[in-house]
Design a protein around this motif. Structure first.
Motif, mmCIF file in Angstrom:
data_model
loop_
_atom_site.group_PDB
_atom_site.id
_atom_site.type_symbol
_atom_site.label_atom_id
_atom_site.label_comp_id
_atom_site.label_asym_id
_atom_site.label_seq_id
_atom_site.Cartn_x
_atom_site.Cartn_y
_atom_site.Cartn_z
ATOM 1 N N ASP A 1 3.991 1.663 -4.876
ATOM 2 C CA ASP A 1 5.224 2.307 -5.330
ATOM 3 C C ASP A 1 5.206 2.212 -6.840
ATOM 4 O OD1 ASP A 1 7.684 3.160 -6.011
ATOM 5 O OD2 ASP A 1 8.780 1.467 -5.131
ATOM 6 N N LEU A 2 4.772 3.298 -7.460
ATOM 7 C CA LEU A 2 4.515 3.217 -8.898
ATOM 8 C C LEU A 2 5.456 4.125 -9.698
ATOM 9 C CD1 LEU A 2 0.601 3.183 -8.751
ATOM 10 C CD2 LEU A 2 2.149 1.220 -8.928
ATOM 11 N N THR A 3 6.615 4.356 -9.145
ATOM 12 C CA THR A 3 7.583 5.174 -9.895
ATOM 13 C C THR A 3 7.971 4.445 -11.168
ATOM 14 O OG1 THR A 3 9.335 4.138 -8.615
ATOM 15 C CG2 THR A 3 8.578 6.311 -7.875
ATOM 16 N N GLY A 4 8.122 5.193 -12.227
ATOM 17 C CA GLY A 4 8.561 4.571 -13.484
ATOM 18 C C GLY A 4 7.425 4.217 -14.400
ATOM 19 N N GLN A 5 6.219 4.545 -14.017
ATOM 20 C CA GLN A 5 5.102 4.186 -14.906
ATOM 21 C C GLN A 5 5.063 5.054 -16.156
ATOM 22 O OE1 GLN A 5 1.095 5.292 -13.772
ATOM 23 N NE2 GLN A 5 1.832 5.987 -11.805
ATOM 24 N N GLU A 6 5.844 6.166 -16.139
ATOM 25 C CA GLU A 6 5.864 7.010 -17.330
ATOM 26 C C GLU A 6 6.561 6.321 -18.514
ATOM 27 O OE1 GLU A 6 8.952 8.007 -14.328
ATOM 28 O OE2 GLU A 6 6.782 7.912 -14.334
ATOM 29 N N ARG A 7 7.241 5.199 -18.201
ATOM 30 C CA ARG A 7 7.870 4.475 -19.297
ATOM 31 C C ARG A 7 6.848 3.632 -20.073
ATOM 32 N NH1 ARG A 7 13.318 3.292 -19.280
ATOM 33 N NH2 ARG A 7 12.831 2.493 -21.353
ATOM 34 N N LEU A 8 5.628 3.582 -19.558
ATOM 35 C CA LEU A 8 4.620 2.737 -20.208
ATOM 36 C C LEU A 8 3.657 3.576 -21.041
ATOM 37 C CD1 LEU A 8 3.705 0.441 -17.172
ATOM 38 C CD2 LEU A 8 5.229 -0.088 -19.082
ATOM 39 N N SER A 9 3.260 3.033 -22.191
ATOM 40 C CA SER A 9 2.316 3.752 -23.055
ATOM 41 C C SER A 9 0.925 3.692 -22.427
ATOM 42 C CB SER A 9 2.266 3.098 -24.433
ATOM 43 O OG SER A 9 1.617 1.832 -24.319
ATOM 44 N N ALA A 10 0.033 4.502 -22.941
ATOM 45 C CA ALA A 10 -1.333 4.513 -22.414
ATOM 46 C C ALA A 10 -1.949 3.127 -22.521
ATOM 47 C CB ALA A 10 -2.177 5.529 -23.177
ATOM 48 N N GLU A 11 -1.728 2.464 -23.654
ATOM 49 C CA GLU A 11 -2.280 1.131 -23.860
ATOM 50 C C GLU A 11 -1.704 0.148 -22.848
ATOM 51 O OE1 GLU A 11 -4.790 0.361 -25.643
ATOM 52 O OE2 GLU A 11 -4.621 -1.765 -25.104
ATOM 53 N N GLN A 12 -0.366 0.265 -22.664
ATOM 54 C CA GLN A 12 0.284 -0.620 -21.690
ATOM 55 C C GLN A 12 -0.240 -0.368 -20.285
ATOM 56 O OE1 GLN A 12 4.323 0.353 -22.788
ATOM 57 N NE2 GLN A 12 4.717 -1.745 -23.536
ATOM 58 N N LEU A 13 -0.414 0.923 -19.972
ATOM 59 C CA LEU A 13 -0.913 1.262 -18.634
ATOM 60 C C LEU A 13 -2.288 0.638 -18.404
ATOM 61 C CD1 LEU A 13 0.188 4.993 -18.291
ATOM 62 C CD2 LEU A 13 0.906 3.069 -16.835
ATOM 63 N N LYS A 14 -3.106 0.653 -19.460
ATOM 64 C CA LYS A 14 -4.445 0.085 -19.339
ATOM 65 C C LYS A 14 -4.365 -1.408 -19.029
ATOM 66 C CE LYS A 14 -8.539 -0.235 -22.030
ATOM 67 N NZ LYS A 14 -8.677 -0.705 -23.382
ATOM 68 N N GLN A 15 -3.481 -2.086 -19.778
ATOM 69 C CA GLN A 15 -3.298 -3.519 -19.548
ATOM 70 C C GLN A 15 -2.784 -3.795 -18.137
ATOM 71 O OE1 GLN A 15 -3.987 -5.983 -21.526
ATOM 72 N NE2 GLN A 15 -4.213 -5.081 -23.576
ATOM 73 N N VAL A 16 -1.781 -2.981 -17.736
ATOM 74 C CA VAL A 16 -1.191 -3.167 -16.408
ATOM 75 C C VAL A 16 -2.249 -2.950 -15.338
ATOM 76 C CG1 VAL A 16 0.472 -2.246 -14.749
ATOM 77 C CG2 VAL A 16 1.175 -2.628 -17.118
ATOM 78 N N GLN A 17 -3.040 -1.888 -15.514
ATOM 79 C CA GLN A 17 -4.099 -1.591 -14.551
ATOM 80 C C GLN A 17 -5.028 -2.810 -14.389
ATOM 81 O OE1 GLN A 17 -4.833 1.477 -12.935
ATOM 82 N NE2 GLN A 17 -6.864 0.967 -12.141
ATOM 83 N N GLU A 18 -5.394 -3.410 -15.528
ATOM 84 C CA GLU A 18 -6.269 -4.584 -15.466
ATOM 85 C C GLU A 18 -5.616 -5.742 -14.737
ATOM 86 O OE1 GLU A 18 -7.659 -5.642 -19.390
ATOM 87 O OE2 GLU A 18 -8.613 -3.660 -19.512
ATOM 88 N N CYS A 19 -4.336 -5.962 -15.073
ATOM 89 C CA CYS A 19 -3.631 -7.060 -14.401
ATOM 90 C C CYS A 19 -3.561 -6.809 -12.907
ATOM 91 C CB CYS A 19 -2.213 -7.209 -14.957
ATOM 92 S SG CYS A 19 -2.220 -7.865 -16.633
ATOM 93 N N LEU A 20 -3.283 -5.534 -12.538
ATOM 94 C CA LEU A 20 -3.161 -5.220 -11.117
ATOM 95 C C LEU A 20 -4.482 -5.460 -10.394
ATOM 96 C CD1 LEU A 20 -0.870 -2.041 -11.097
ATOM 97 C CD2 LEU A 20 -0.308 -4.357 -10.297
ATOM 98 N N ILE A 21 -5.576 -5.080 -11.062
ATOM 99 C CA ILE A 21 -6.892 -5.310 -10.437
ATOM 100 C C ILE A 21 -7.080 -6.787 -10.128
ATOM 101 C CG2 ILE A 21 -9.383 -5.397 -10.987
ATOM 102 C CD1 ILE A 21 -9.049 -2.614 -12.256
ATOM 103 N N GLN A 22 -6.779 -7.639 -11.124
ATOM 104 C CA GLN A 22 -6.955 -9.069 -10.914
ATOM 105 C C GLN A 22 -6.008 -9.598 -9.838
ATOM 106 O OE1 GLN A 22 -9.481 -10.406 -12.056
ATOM 107 N NE2 GLN A 22 -10.017 -8.912 -13.652
ATOM 108 N N LEU A 23 -4.734 -9.107 -9.862
ATOM 109 C CA LEU A 23 -3.754 -9.611 -8.899
ATOM 110 C C LEU A 23 -4.111 -9.197 -7.477
ATOM 111 C CD1 LEU A 23 -0.430 -9.124 -10.938
ATOM 112 C CD2 LEU A 23 -1.499 -11.289 -10.245
#
Lengths: 157, 701, 120
Positions: free
Chosen positions: B534-556
């Motif tokens: 459920d990834l609604t609201g990801q448009e509030r994140l910048s490209a850089e933030q999205l990259k970081q989040v993506q990495e965190c999600l992979i690890q989690l």
């Protein structure tokens, strides 16, 4: 990666011999041992050169060069510590030459005919004669002695 | 003694022969001695026998004299005969008693030793007792010869006395004779026995010499034969070519069997070394070799100091082969001095056929080249399946990351904790590379990253970490960089490749990548998972933030699959569905955006956390027990803290969570753990509003 | 105490040999940077032991060795040279030198070579 292991081992062995030779030299002249720092990589188009440099050419199974470079102040310090009165350029060159020769001699002894090790060339200031292999990164091994940093650079193809 | 010792192996035979001669000489000396003894004894016996005769002769002469005298004759002849007999008897008897001179059968003077032996002495003494008065009477008779008045009476008395004692004296003289005979016989018997014994010994010695030395000769012949045979055997079986050169560089007659094999020539003995090598090596090399051998023959030159000059230590030669053609061989010659009695007699030449060694070395090198080619093919196949843009981005990014590790290594640090920071920093970067490569499906790169992490792990466990210990890591880094550079070159060769794009940051979270990764890891671990996004609201994140989040999600997600979700059997027995459920969510909250990963697995086992903290030595036993729950849970984000026992590709190093914390810190977010033991666990973080883009701005992007 | 002479056109090598540790039984009585100079110094100082390089200006080692052997008949001569050309080194040795040490060398190698050279 696995194919790299063989040459990597060879490199490691070779570099360890260089490091040991340097340590041996310090022991031999009876001063404190140099602290070996963390080795890192240097792009082939860059060189790090201090005041005096002893260059050893390597050919045979591996090609390239190994050089030892260090600041003038350190060499003067060592010469004075060894009891020399004079610290002229030629004496400083001699000392770097000796260090490089120790390294080269040990390397030749350790590797036999796999490596051909040249007699060291000593250069003061920025050398024009260092020719590093183009395609390889060099491995830089910093060594700290007293307040001075000297380095061994290993560039083998 | 020294002489005897110097005789060496001949010592025994010399001693035996000397003994033989000694015994023989002894027997000879004994013979002389015995002969003289027997002669002496024979004289004694004869003289004693003569006494018997003399006593009777004197008595008979006395009787004859009286007869003639009474019948008026002069009786001159018998009287003189009687006196001669009496005188000789007396002289001889005295000699037997005291030792002295007497006359032998032919009238020559002879010396007699006094008799020894108690019996003989008694006999002689007894004889003297009887003889002394008779002798006096004879002397008296001689004196009375002129006085006829009393003469006849005295003569008659003497005859009576002689008649009375004649037999007694005869018997005594006979006894003496017998006794002396017995002594002589005994003595000669003894002497003969000694002689016999000596001769026996000499003969025994002779046989001893004969048997012993024939045996020894046979044995030494056998030993010599054996030695010859062994030498022959060694020479015929030894793999090395062995031959001897004399000072004229001529080959000796004995050489090993492999010499003809190596050189393809049958008879080399007696020919010059030059002839053997002439067709194989160049004229220059041959001259140098001869000069080198002559140096070896010069005792002034130190053998140990010229070994490195051997011009034939590795030569390639073409020798005639059995089939008649030419065969290329690699030979290695060694030259050594053969020193005998302090002089250099020969040069021992050892020839090794190293053709096989050289061939194997070449093959090994070729195999290595092929192997690396094979690896490249494998990687190439992997690469071809991938989206080229993403791949180029990955490679550039990885190269940057590796160079960042190099920068970490390069930074000057002063102490141990500086080294530790280097290890941890490198770990985080390498773990991200591994995660990305895993996501893209590049197992070769995952392997490389995993190996690198192994190296880091070794450093982390090294309590006395020094700068030089990083060397293997630096070299691995170099190898890794070379691999990436090669891959970049390959990618550049792909025909359908678009213009290179440096780094393409995703503008949206890539749920499908996360899902692929989760499924792959689950499959490898024998688990099944289902993911909900459920990834609604990801448009509030910048490209850089999205990259970081993506990495965190992979690890989690990785953490949830590895640590949270149980294997199917365990799930079923816990009353759960076989398929583990992982919910990935990104939702707006009042304070910001909360991003979380929730799984319905076993949750975090607080007891194991405590044990782990204790085992790692982070806290004392007491501290661990009283540690607040939140503090305990936060331990999972510490570098190097992992509750997984074995290290495998996906987890167990405690790096992933470390990476999450670093990422969340960069996002200025706050971590939260909601843990229900055996039921579920959610790890989430909040990115505060002030870090988010304005909604309007976001839409523009 | 062995009297030693060093002949090498490289000051680095000359000083290195002088500075080698553990050579307590040797005293350096002279050094020279070419063959001509070497012959002159050898005549004056009569060393027991000469280390000599092969390639030098004015007069190289190959030509100097037989003259040195003539000037100092008792001296042991050690050729110290890089192993570039075995034939040249062998020719030098056959002209009257007693041993060969390959450049570059370690202290141990130099020490061993010198001991070997003066041993009988």
């Amino acid at each position: 990666m696995k194919s790299e292991t063989l040459s990597q081992n060879l490199d490691q062995e070779a570099i360890e011999v260089f490091i040991d030779s340097l340590a041996h030299f310090y022991r031999q002249i009876g001063v404190d041992e140099a602290q070996i720092g963390v080795p890192y990589l240097l792009d082939s188009n860059k060189t790090i050169i201090s005041d005096f440099t002893g260059i050893i050419g390597v050919s045979g199974k591996r090609k390239g060069c190994v050089y030892y470079t260090c600041p003038k102040a350190m060499l003067s310090y060592i010469l004075l510590a060894m009891g020399e009165k004079e610290v002229s350029s030629s004496y400083l060159c001699d000392l770097v030459g000796e260090i490089a020769n120790t390294i080269a001699g040990n390397a030749r002894k350790a590797f036999g005919s796999d490596f051909m090790i040249s007699v060291p060339v000593v250069v003061q200031g920025k050398p024009e004669r260092i020719q590093l292999p183009e395609s390889t990164r060099s491995v830089v091994i910093p060594a700290k002695w007293k307040f001075y940093e000297s380095i061994i650079v290993v560039a083998l193809e | 003694m020294k002489f005897i010792n110097d005789l060496g192996k001949y010592r025994a035979i010399v001693i035996s022969v000397a003994l033989f001669i000694f015994l023989d000489a002894g027997v000879l000396v004994l013979n002389f001695y015995i002969s003289s003894q027997i002669a002496d004894d024979a004289t004694n016996v004869n003289l004693a026998g003569r006494q018997r005769m003399l006593s009777q002769k004197a008595t008979k002469a006395l009787f004859d004299y009286r007869q003639e005298y009474l019948s008026g004759g002069s009786g001159e002849a018998p009287f003189r005969e009687m006196l001669a007999a009496v005188s000789l008897f007396d002289k001889t008897l005295q000699a037997f008693d005291q030792g002295g001179e007497t006359l032998n059968a032919s009238g020559q003077p002879i010396y007699l030793a006094a008799v020894t032996g108690a019996e003989s002495r008694a006999t002689v003494a007894q004889s003297l007792e009887i003889w002394q008065p008779i002798l006096r009477d004879f002397h008296a008779l001689e004196k009375l010869h002129a006085d006829p008045s009393s003469y006849a009476v005295f003569l008659n008395q003497l005859v009576d006395s002689a008649r009375a004692n004649n037999l007694g004296l005869l018997k005594l003289m006979n006894d003496l004779t017998n006794q002396l005979e017995t002594v002589a016989r005994n003595k000669s018997e003894t002497l003969r026995m000694i002689q016999a014994a000596a001769i026996t010994l000499a003969i025994l010695n002779f046989f001893l010499i004969l048997f012993h030395f024939i045996g020894q000769l046979r044995r030494s012949d056998a030993v010599a034969d054996e030695a010859r045979r062994e030498t022959q055997e060694i020479l015929s079986t030894v793999r090395e070519g062995l031959l001897l050169l004399d000072d004229q560089l001529v080959i000796g007659s004995q050489y090993s069997g492999s010499i003809p094999e190596i050189f393809g020539e049958q008879e080399v003995g007696g020919t010059s070394f030059r002839d053997l090598l002439q067709s194989l090596v160049s004229e220059g090399d041959m001259n140098t070799t001869e000069e080198y051998i002559k140096l070896l023959l010069n005792h002034e030159v130190k053998e140990n100091l010229i070994g490195s000059l051997n011009p034939l230590s590795d030569v390639e030669v073409s020798v005639p082969s059995r089939s008649g053609g030419l065969q290329v061989k690699h030979l290695s010659f060694r030259f050594n001095r053969a020193i005998e009695a302090g002089r250099i007699r020969h040069i021992l030449v050892t020839v090794l056929d190293i053709t096989e060694t050289v061939r194997l070395r070449d093959e090994l090198e070729q195999a290595q080249a092929r192997q690396s080619g094979g690896l490249q093919m494998g990687v190439l196949k992997e690469l071809l399946k991938l989206d080229q843009t993403a791949l180029a981005g990955f490679l550039s990014e990885t190269e940057g990351a590796l160079l960042a590790i190099n920068e970490i290594l390069r930074e000057k640090v002063e102490d141990m904790s500086g080294y530790r920071d280097k290890v941890n920093g490198s770990y985080r970067i390498m773990h991200k590379i591994k995660g990305d490569a895993g996501t893209l499906g590049l197992p070769h790169i995952v392997d490389a990253a995993h190996n690198f992490e192994d190296g880091l792990e070794a450093l982390r466990n090294n309590s006395g970490l020094k700068g030089g210990d990083f060397l293997p890591l630096t070299l691995s880094l170099n190898a890794f960089l070379e691999l990436i550079a090669e891959l970049k070159e390959m990618v550049a060769l792909f025909p359908q490749r678009k213009a290179p794009v440096a780094v393409v940051a995703p503008s949206r979270l890539e749920a499908d990548k996360i899902e692929r990764l989760a499924r792959r890891i689950a499959q490898e671990q024998g688990k099944s998972v289902e993911l909900d996004f459920d990834l609604t609201g990801q448009e509030r994140l910048s490209a850089e933030q999205l990259k970081q989040v993506q990495e965190c999600l992979i690890q989690l997600v990785r953490n949830a699959v590895v640590h949270g979700i149980e294997p199917e059997v365990e799930r079923l027995s816990a009353g759960k569905g076989a398929v583990g459920r992982i919910a990935v969510s990104l939702r707006m909250e009042e304070e910001g955006v909360r991003i979380g990963v929730r799984d319905d697995g076993r949750g975090i086992d607080l007891k194991r956390l405590r044990d782990r903290a204790l085992a790692k030595g982070l806290y004392s036993e007491q501290e661990v027990e009283t540690l607040p729950r939140t503090r305990l849970l936060s331990l999972i984000f510490e570098p190097g803290f992992s509750t997984e026992d074995s290290v495998h590709e996906h987890a167990g190093r405690g790096v992933g969570m470390d990476l999450v914390r670093a990422g969340v810190n960069r996002l200025k977010g706050r971590l939260r753990i909601a843990n229900k033991a055996r039921q579920a666990c959610e790890i989430s973080f909040l990115i505060p509003n002030e870090s988010l883009m304005e909604p309007s701005l976001a839409e523009v992007v | 105490m062995k009297r030693m002479m060093i002949v090498d056109d490289s000051t680095v090598i000359r000083r290195r040999i002088e500075r080698t540790h553990g050579l307590d039984n040797y005293v350096v009585v002279g050094s020279a940077s070419d063959g001509l100079q070497a012959v002159e110094v050898a005549r004056q100082r009569t060393p027991d032991l000469i280390t000599i390089d092969l390639t030098m200006p004015n007069m190289d080692g190959i030509d100097a060795i037989p003259i040195l052997a003539e000037v100092c008949p008792g001296a042991r001569i050690l050729v110290v040279s890089a192993l570039a050309d075995k034939a040249t080194a062998i020719r030098a040795l056959s002209r009257g030198a007693h041993g060969f040490l390959c450049k570059p060398f370690t202290d141990d190698e130099l020490r061993d070579a010198l001991h070997e050279l003066v041993s009988d």
